[in-house]
Design a protein around this motif. Structure first.
Motif, PDB file in Angstrom:
ATOM      1  N   ARG A  57      26.627  50.735  49.745  1.00 48.12           N
ATOM      2  CA  ARG A  57      27.036  49.521  49.240  1.00 48.12           C
ATOM      3  C   ARG A  57      26.154  49.270  47.887  1.00 48.12           C
ATOM      4  O   ARG A  57      25.755  48.086  47.502  1.00 48.12           O
ATOM      5  CB  ARG A  57      26.655  48.186  50.130  1.00 48.12           C
ATOM      6  CG  ARG A  57      27.598  48.499  51.436  1.00 48.12           C
ATOM      7  CD  ARG A  57      27.662  47.332  52.270  1.00 48.12           C
ATOM      8  NE  ARG A  57      28.038  46.089  51.519  1.00 48.12           N
ATOM      9  CZ  ARG A  57      29.148  45.576  51.076  1.00 48.12           C
ATOM     10  NH1 ARG A  57      30.259  46.440  51.256  1.00 48.12           N
ATOM     11  NH2 ARG A  57      29.370  44.390  50.432  1.00 48.12           N
ATOM     12  N   LEU A  77      26.624  45.632  45.805  1.00 51.07           N
ATOM     13  CA  LEU A  77      27.776  44.994  46.463  1.00 51.07           C
ATOM     14  C   LEU A  77      27.439  43.631  47.086  1.00 51.07           C
ATOM     15  O   LEU A  77      26.423  43.620  47.984  1.00 51.07           O
ATOM     16  CB  LEU A  77      28.607  45.872  47.152  1.00 51.07           C
ATOM     17  CG  LEU A  77      29.432  46.870  46.568  1.00 51.07           C
ATOM     18  CD1 LEU A  77      28.774  47.714  45.796  1.00 51.07           C
ATOM     19  CD2 LEU A  77      30.520  47.548  47.800  1.00 51.07           C
ATOM     20  N   TYR A  82      32.043  37.354  49.185  1.00 47.88           N
ATOM     21  CA  TYR A  82      31.617  38.127  47.929  1.00 47.88           C
ATOM     22  C   TYR A  82      31.682  39.533  47.817  1.00 47.88           C
ATOM     23  O   TYR A  82      31.071  40.382  47.058  1.00 47.88           O
ATOM     24  CB  TYR A  82      30.290  37.775  47.746  1.00 47.88           C
ATOM     25  CG  TYR A  82      30.131  36.224  47.443  1.00 47.88           C
ATOM     26  CD1 TYR A  82      30.606  35.537  46.077  1.00 47.88           C
ATOM     27  CD2 TYR A  82      29.571  35.408  48.380  1.00 47.88           C
ATOM     28  CE1 TYR A  82      30.732  34.097  46.362  1.00 47.88           C
ATOM     29  CE2 TYR A  82      29.427  33.979  48.393  1.00 47.88           C
ATOM     30  CZ  TYR A  82      30.121  33.563  47.147  1.00 47.88           C
ATOM     31  OH  TYR A  82      29.991  32.279  47.047  1.00 47.88           O
ATOM     32  N   ASP A  83      32.672  40.175  48.945  1.00 45.90           N
ATOM     33  CA  ASP A  83      32.657  41.764  48.988  1.00 45.90           C
ATOM     34  C   ASP A  83      33.467  42.292  48.158  1.00 45.90           C
ATOM     35  O   ASP A  83      33.163  43.531  48.065  1.00 45.90           O
ATOM     36  CB  ASP A  83      33.129  41.953  50.248  1.00 45.90           C
ATOM     37  CG  ASP A  83      34.502  41.656  50.792  1.00 45.90           C
ATOM     38  OD1 ASP A  83      35.079  40.788  49.755  1.00 45.90           O
ATOM     39  OD2 ASP A  83      35.158  42.213  51.670  1.00 45.90           O
ATOM     40  N   ARG A  84      33.962  41.686  47.018  1.00 50.23           N
ATOM     41  CA  ARG A  84      34.695  42.536  46.044  1.00 50.23           C
ATOM     42  C   ARG A  84      33.858  42.107  44.757  1.00 50.23           C
ATOM     43  O   ARG A  84      34.467  42.535  43.444  1.00 50.23           O
ATOM     44  CB  ARG A  84      35.960  41.944  46.069  1.00 50.23           C
ATOM     45  CG  ARG A  84      36.930  42.257  47.017  1.00 50.23           C
ATOM     46  CD  ARG A  84      37.138  43.510  47.483  1.00 50.23           C
ATOM     47  NE  ARG A  84      38.238  44.325  46.320  1.00 50.23           N
ATOM     48  CZ  ARG A  84      39.239  44.246  46.325  1.00 50.23           C
ATOM     49  NH1 ARG A  84      40.069  43.409  47.098  1.00 50.23           N
ATOM     50  NH2 ARG A  84      39.971  44.944  45.150  1.00 50.23           N
ATOM     51  N   SER A  85      32.921  41.785  44.827  1.00 48.65           N
ATOM     52  CA  SER A  85      31.897  41.548  43.498  1.00 48.65           C
ATOM     53  C   SER A  85      30.668  42.359  44.050  1.00 48.65           C
ATOM     54  O   SER A  85      30.063  42.520  45.228  1.00 48.65           O
ATOM     55  CB  SER A  85      31.338  40.019  43.356  1.00 48.65           C
ATOM     56  OG  SER A  85      32.538  39.120  43.144  1.00 48.65           O
ATOM     57  N   ALA A  86      29.708  42.462  42.796  1.00 53.07           N
ATOM     58  CA  ALA A  86      28.684  43.299  42.897  1.00 53.07           C
ATOM     59  C   ALA A  86      27.561  42.622  41.717  1.00 53.07           C
ATOM     60  O   ALA A  86      28.016  42.245  40.702  1.00 53.07           O
ATOM     61  CB  ALA A  86      28.928  44.781  42.671  1.00 53.07           C
ATOM     62  N   ASP A 118      35.343  49.419  45.793  1.00 51.98           N
ATOM     63  CA  ASP A 118      36.667  48.601  45.560  1.00 51.98           C
ATOM     64  C   ASP A 118      36.188  46.989  45.135  1.00 51.98           C
ATOM     65  O   ASP A 118      36.307  46.353  46.161  1.00 51.98           O
ATOM     66  CB  ASP A 118      37.487  48.573  46.910  1.00 51.98           C
ATOM     67  CG  ASP A 118      38.627  47.924  46.584  1.00 51.98           C
ATOM     68  OD1 ASP A 118      39.335  47.738  45.488  1.00 51.98           O
ATOM     69  OD2 ASP A 118      39.239  47.344  47.622  1.00 51.98           O
ATOM     70  N   ILE A 119      35.615  47.235  43.891  1.00 53.04           N
ATOM     71  CA  ILE A 119      35.215  45.705  43.356  1.00 53.04           C
ATOM     72  C   ILE A 119      36.196  45.092  42.305  1.00 53.04           C
ATOM     73  O   ILE A 119      36.580  46.159  41.492  1.00 53.04           O
ATOM     74  CB  ILE A 119      33.652  45.630  43.014  1.00 53.04           C
ATOM     75  CG1 ILE A 119      33.456  46.843  42.049  1.00 53.04           C
ATOM     76  CG2 ILE A 119      32.786  45.905  44.377  1.00 53.04           C
ATOM     77  CD1 ILE A 119      32.016  46.999  41.515  1.00 53.04           C
ATOM     78  N   ILE A 122      31.727  42.576  38.315  1.00 52.65           N
ATOM     79  CA  ILE A 122      30.211  42.597  38.388  1.00 52.65           C
ATOM     80  C   ILE A 122      29.507  41.680  37.710  1.00 52.65           C
ATOM     81  O   ILE A 122      29.786  41.281  36.534  1.00 52.65           O
ATOM     82  CB  ILE A 122      29.691  43.923  37.751  1.00 52.65           C
ATOM     83  CG1 ILE A 122      30.449  45.162  38.627  1.00 52.65           C
ATOM     84  CG2 ILE A 122      28.444  44.330  37.674  1.00 52.65           C
ATOM     85  CD1 ILE A 122      30.218  46.646  37.908  1.00 52.65           C
ATOM     86  N   ARG A 168      36.732  44.661  36.424  1.00 50.20           N
ATOM     87  CA  ARG A 168      37.731  45.807  36.267  1.00 50.20           C
ATOM     88  C   ARG A 168      38.452  45.601  35.095  1.00 50.20           C
ATOM     89  O   ARG A 168      39.496  44.785  35.002  1.00 50.20           O
ATOM     90  CB  ARG A 168      38.326  46.103  37.786  1.00 50.20           C
ATOM     91  CG  ARG A 168      38.822  47.610  37.597  1.00 50.20           C
ATOM     92  CD  ARG A 168      39.770  47.653  39.025  1.00 50.20           C
ATOM     93  NE  ARG A 168      38.734  47.629  40.235  1.00 50.20           N
ATOM     94  CZ  ARG A 168      37.985  49.013  40.417  1.00 50.20           C
ATOM     95  NH1 ARG A 168      38.057  49.800  39.877  1.00 50.20           N
ATOM     96  NH2 ARG A 168      37.100  48.924  41.474  1.00 50.20           N
TER      97      ARG A 168
END
Length: 174
Positions: A57, A77, A82-86, A118-119, A122, A168
């Protein structure tokens, strides 16, 4: 721009990092978990943690300049909604500032993070007063999203921070 390499951390980076990181000009713009003064023991712990959690992660890399570890950069991550942001974080030894290294390093690690995870986003949150870091993000293609007023407590002062992001498809490799 100066030549540099982004690579995984190695235990033998500790002495270089301890020397480079023990600088109040660096620590003043980082979270309190970045100690000041910064000791060899701090560097050994940090590098061990990066090695132990590599790819779990987060991406943690050293910025190597002239054969020596000169800074660090990471993408971590988020979780829950917020699991698709880092979150992006970085620092570089003062003697290498102003040479385009961090801008290129940001581009590289973002490209790697988008291809590894898979984000969709960022982000970074530099202090509002850290104009150099804000400029790095702008030059790397990040978009300024806004200012979080009086959001940070650092060295006895209340400061504002800024939110920058890149999505992305917007990321450009250095």
């Amino acid at each position: 721009m100066s030549e540099f390499i982004l690579r995984p951390w190695r235990p033998d980076d500790a002495a270089d990092i301890a020397a480079a990181a023990d600088d109040t000009e660096i620590a003043q713009f980082l979270r309190n978990r970045f100690p000041s003064p910064y000791t060899l023991s701090d560097a050994e712990w940090f590098i061990g943690d990066c090695i132990a959690h590599e790819g779990c992660r987060r991406l943690d890399r050293t910025i190597e300049v002239g054969g020596a570890a000169a800074g660090g950069i990471s993408v971590t991550l988020g979780s829950d909604i917020y699991d698709r942001s880092a979150e992006l974080g970085y620092w570089l030894a003062r003697k290498h500032w102003g040479r385009g290294i961090v801008t290129s390093a940001v581009r590289q690690i973002c490209a790697e993070a988008f291809s590894s995870f898979d984000i969709v986003r960022i982000y970074a949150e530099p202090f509002e007063c850290n104009r150099a870091s804000r400029r790095v993000l702008e030059k790397a293609g990040f978009t300024f999203e806004g200012t979080l007023r009086s959001s940070v407590h650092k060295n006895g002062r209340i400061l504002s921070s800024c939110v920058y992001s890149i999505l992305r498809g917007e990321a450009v490799r250095a």
